[in-house]
Design an enzyme around this catalytic site. Structure first.
Site, PDB file in Angstrom:
ATOM      1  N   MET A   1      31.212   7.322   0.297  1.00  0.00           N
ATOM      2  CA  MET A   1      29.667   8.532   0.853  1.00  0.00           C
ATOM      3  C   MET A   1      29.816   8.463   2.799  1.00  0.00           C
ATOM      4  O   MET A   1      30.103   7.682   3.477  1.00  0.00           O
ATOM      5  CB  MET A   1      28.292   6.550   0.599  1.00  0.00           C
ATOM      6  CG  MET A   1      28.179   7.623  -0.483  1.00  0.00           C
ATOM      7  SD  MET A   1      27.336   8.836  -1.488  1.00  0.00           S
ATOM      8  CE  MET A   1      27.836   7.694  -3.372  1.00  0.00           C
ATOM      9  N   CYS A   2      28.853   9.226   3.038  1.00  0.00           N
ATOM     10  CA  CYS A   2      29.229   9.508   4.168  1.00  0.00           C
ATOM     11  C   CYS A   2      27.936  10.222   4.915  1.00  0.00           C
ATOM     12  O   CYS A   2      26.721   9.552   4.758  1.00  0.00           O
ATOM     13  CB  CYS A   2      29.576  10.927   4.747  1.00  0.00           C
ATOM     14  SG  CYS A   2      31.304  10.285   3.717  1.00  0.00           S
ATOM     15  N   GLY A   3      27.567  10.558   6.424  1.00  0.00           N
ATOM     16  CA  GLY A   3      26.323  10.729   7.115  1.00  0.00           C
ATOM     17  C   GLY A   3      26.388  12.194   7.447  1.00  0.00           C
ATOM     18  O   GLY A   3      28.058  12.676   8.385  1.00  0.00           O
ATOM     19  N   ASN A 102      28.460  14.554   2.118  1.00  0.00           N
ATOM     20  CA  ASN A 102      27.990  13.104   1.841  1.00  0.00           C
ATOM     21  C   ASN A 102      27.804  13.286   0.216  1.00  0.00           C
ATOM     22  O   ASN A 102      27.240  13.970  -0.103  1.00  0.00           O
ATOM     23  CB  ASN A 102      26.570  13.027   2.818  1.00  0.00           C
ATOM     24  CG  ASN A 102      26.485  11.719   2.649  1.00  0.00           C
ATOM     25  OD1 ASN A 102      26.742  11.276   2.169  1.00  0.00           O
ATOM     26  ND2 ASN A 102      24.715  11.667   2.554  1.00  0.00           N
TER      27      ASN A 102
END
Length: 647
Positions: A1-3, A102
């Protein structure tokens, strides 16, 4: 997961980059060529990414188009391909297609192999998310149909000047947008807009009719979860079979169909270059996941991420001492998410989505009974008993909501109910309505959250609800579009997990699994037991999971993961709410009447057993108002004023 945080300057915009206070002296993850406009844009985007760095603390990167019209920013939580080759944004070899992603894309090894056979695309690394550009270049907009997992992405094709923003089928990963000063801003969290010129304002209408919960609006004016008037094209939706069509499959076939798809969904979600764990609540859903993982690890040689251990399954839970008066169900996901972070885990599997798709919520029962299940004649529930049980469950629902201080009067005939084939789930979803709003908010007209839910379904879906779908399936649809997407997967999911840089994977929302489950007859999801005169929720899931869980868990009724409704007088929470809900803070909101909330805290923390329902409702209202106050202060939200007073 990321942004992610992205900027698109719209056509015919006269936007010029402004100085925005003290920008960071350096720009992370991007090289600038000395161009002043490019440098300012890079600093803006870096400040935006800094506000969501908790989503991706491992690295960050940017790409800005030569004309400064498009900017893509990314903060990374490294899960697959921990090398710099997995860093984003991604670019194709010709440097014409660019993307930030994401989330997590499953079965990417197979997709990558197929693309290598079909195309000459050159992959840079082993990241699951790198397949996005390769799929787009081969399939065009159909690339979205090939993605399996939870994701939000932005892709820009500079050759055709096509800007695409998309998210996964259930909205597991967030994607917000707004237009500010001629620019389209897209980000994983609304707070990322603050350094980009956004000045937050309350969307009072959305608060009044619960649009933030039941449609694509948010708490903030001009910020949405869907691209309504840009250009929105839906690539997938939840579907159910015609209720009059007989299902020819045997029970054994359906059970095996669920079991095989569950094992596959879990198997794919064990793959990572970091350790993988499981959130264990003690209920059947998370226990099924843990049991199936144990089978996959011990019997089939699967690994939990990069863990070399083959005899151990790492589960995370929280519990209190026996004399504390609480149990693990009283602990929120936020606190639970601290545990894997402290132990060095970045990935966990969770049980969200099981109740939605397998008929696990008690509020579904009246809608299951509303019509006969013509798809499954072997149903042990007779027609006479169905009608008797419908009356019984409807009355029980009214009594329950009245007992907890909710509005039980909204369960009668209404336009929204008629629009949705009279399902009562829509009434249960809107049973708790706030009565704290200032009188001037009546200028927005009559606001009915039930109507918000009904109107959120388009005409095609409403026709199916009225004419084709069984009421249980209609109830599952509106719940999944509202509470699942806007509360369970956001407030209780993504935000609590990503606050601790934890990636949560949801096998029960794998669309290969849910599409199969959606096609099953209602009576294999909720099963009547004539012997005990009771109903077994999630029956087909229990049967499919039987080899992997204990007898106790197999027979356990739903155990909700909830928080207390009352707390000690004079305790830390009492003091916190007392300090937040002050006249000055409430009046700064603008849309809440002080005289309607001034006694909430004292009522909520009254000692003794008198009027427990009133105290529980006061506590619920107090929590909500306090959250608005915290948001107002953290975001610097402008005070709401009546429409005619807006300058």
């Amino acid at each position: 997961m990321c942004g992610i945080s992205c900027i698109l300057t719209l056509e015919h915009s006269s936007h010029t980059l402004k100085e925005r206070g003290h920008l960071p002296p350096g720009v992370n993850g991007v090289s600038v060529n000395g161009d002043e406009a490019s440098t300012k844009l890079a600093k803006e985007l870096d400040a935006s990414l800094e506000l969501i760095v908790h989503r991706g603390p491992d690295s960050r990167g940017q790409w800005i188009s030569p004309d400064n019209r498009v900017a893509l920013g990314h903060v990374r939580l490294a899960i697959n391909d921990l090398s710099p080759d997995g860093a984003q944004p991604f670019h194709d070899a010709s440097d014409t297609v660019h993307a930030v992603v994401n989330g997590e894309l499953y079965d990417h090894e197979r997709i990558r192999s197929e693309l290598l056979e079909k195309t000459d695309y050159k992959f840079k690394g082993r990241s699951d998310c790198e397949i996005v550009i390769a799929l787009y270049k081969y399939y065009g907009l159909n690339f979205l149909h090939k993605l399996r997992g939870e994701f939000a992405l932005v892709l820009y094709d500079s050759r055709t000047q096509l800007f695409i923003a998309a998210r996964d089928r259930y909205g597991i990963k967030p994607l917000f947008w707004t237009i500010q000063e001629g620019r389209l801003l897209v980000a994983a969290e609304a707070k990322a807009f603050l350094p980009l010129g956004w000045r937050p304002e309350w969307d009072v209408k959305s608060l009044l009719d619960a649009g933030w919960n039941h449609d694509e609006r948010t708490l903030f004016k001009g910020v949405s979860k869907s691209f309504g008037h840009i250009e929105q094209r839906q690539y997938w939706d939840i579907e159910y079979p015609d209720k009059r069509t007989l299902d020819p499959r045997s029970e054994a076939e359906m059970i095996e169909g669920v079991r095989s798809r569950m094992l596959d969904a879990i198997r794919l979600r064990l793959r990572a270059d970091v350790p993988v764990g499981v959130y264990l609540s003690g209920g059947i859903d998370s226990s099924v996941i843990a049991g199936m993982i144990t089978h996959l690890v011990k019997e089939r040689g699967e690994r939990m991420g990069n863990d070399k251990e083959t005899e151990r399954v790492c589960c995370f839970s929280v519990a209190f001492d026996e004399d504390s008066g609480f149990d693990e169900s009283n602990v929120g996901k936020y606190a639970l998410s601290e545990v894997p972070e402290e132990l060095g885990f970045k990935v966990v599997l969770t049980g969200e989505g099981a109740d939605e798709n397998f008929g696990g919520y008690p509020l579904y029962l009246p809608d299951y009974l509303r019509e006969p299940d013509l798809a499954w004649p072997a149903n042990p529930l007779s027609e006479a008993m169905r009608k008797k049980q419908l009356v019984k469950t409807e009355e029980a629902a009214k009594q329950y909501y009245a007992s907890v201080g909710a509005d039980a009067s909204n369960r009668g005939p209404s336009i929204p109910r008629r629009m949705l084939n009279d399902i009562s789930t829509v009434s249960s979803m809107t049973a708790f309505q706030l009565t704290v709003f200032a009188d001037w908010t009546q200028s927005y007209g009559s606001c009915d959250p039930q109507l918000t839910i009904a109107n959120n379904a388009d005409g095609r879906v409403r026709a199916k609800i009225v004419n084709q779908w069984h009421p249980l399936h209609s109830a599952q649809y509106v719940w999944s579009k509202g509470h699942l997407a806007n509360i369970f997967l956001t407030c209780l999911g993504d935000r609590t997990e990503m606050a601790h840089s934890i990636e949560a994977r949801t096998p029960f929302l794998d669309h290969h699994l849910t599409e199969y489950v959606n096609g099953l007859p209602p009576s294999v999801k909720i099963r009547y037991d004539p012997g005990s005169d009771t109903f077994v929720e999630k029956w087909v899931l229990r049967e499919a999971s039987k080899p992997f869980i204990t007898k106790e868990l197999y027979e356990r009724k739903k155990h909700p993961y909830s928080a207390p409704t009352t707390y000690p007088h004079g305790g830390p929470l009492h003091k916190l709410l007392d300090g937040l809900i002050t006249r000055a803070n409430v009046e700064d909101l603008g849309f809440v009447a002080w005289e309607k909330v001034s006694g909430l805290v004292s009522k909520a923390f009254e000692e003794g057993d008198a009027d427990l329902q009133g105290k529980a409702m006061a506590m619920r209202f107090a929590f909500t108002v306090a959250q608005w106050i915290v948001l107002s202060k953290r975001f610097g939200i402008a005070k709401a004023v009546p429409p005619e007073m807006v300058c």
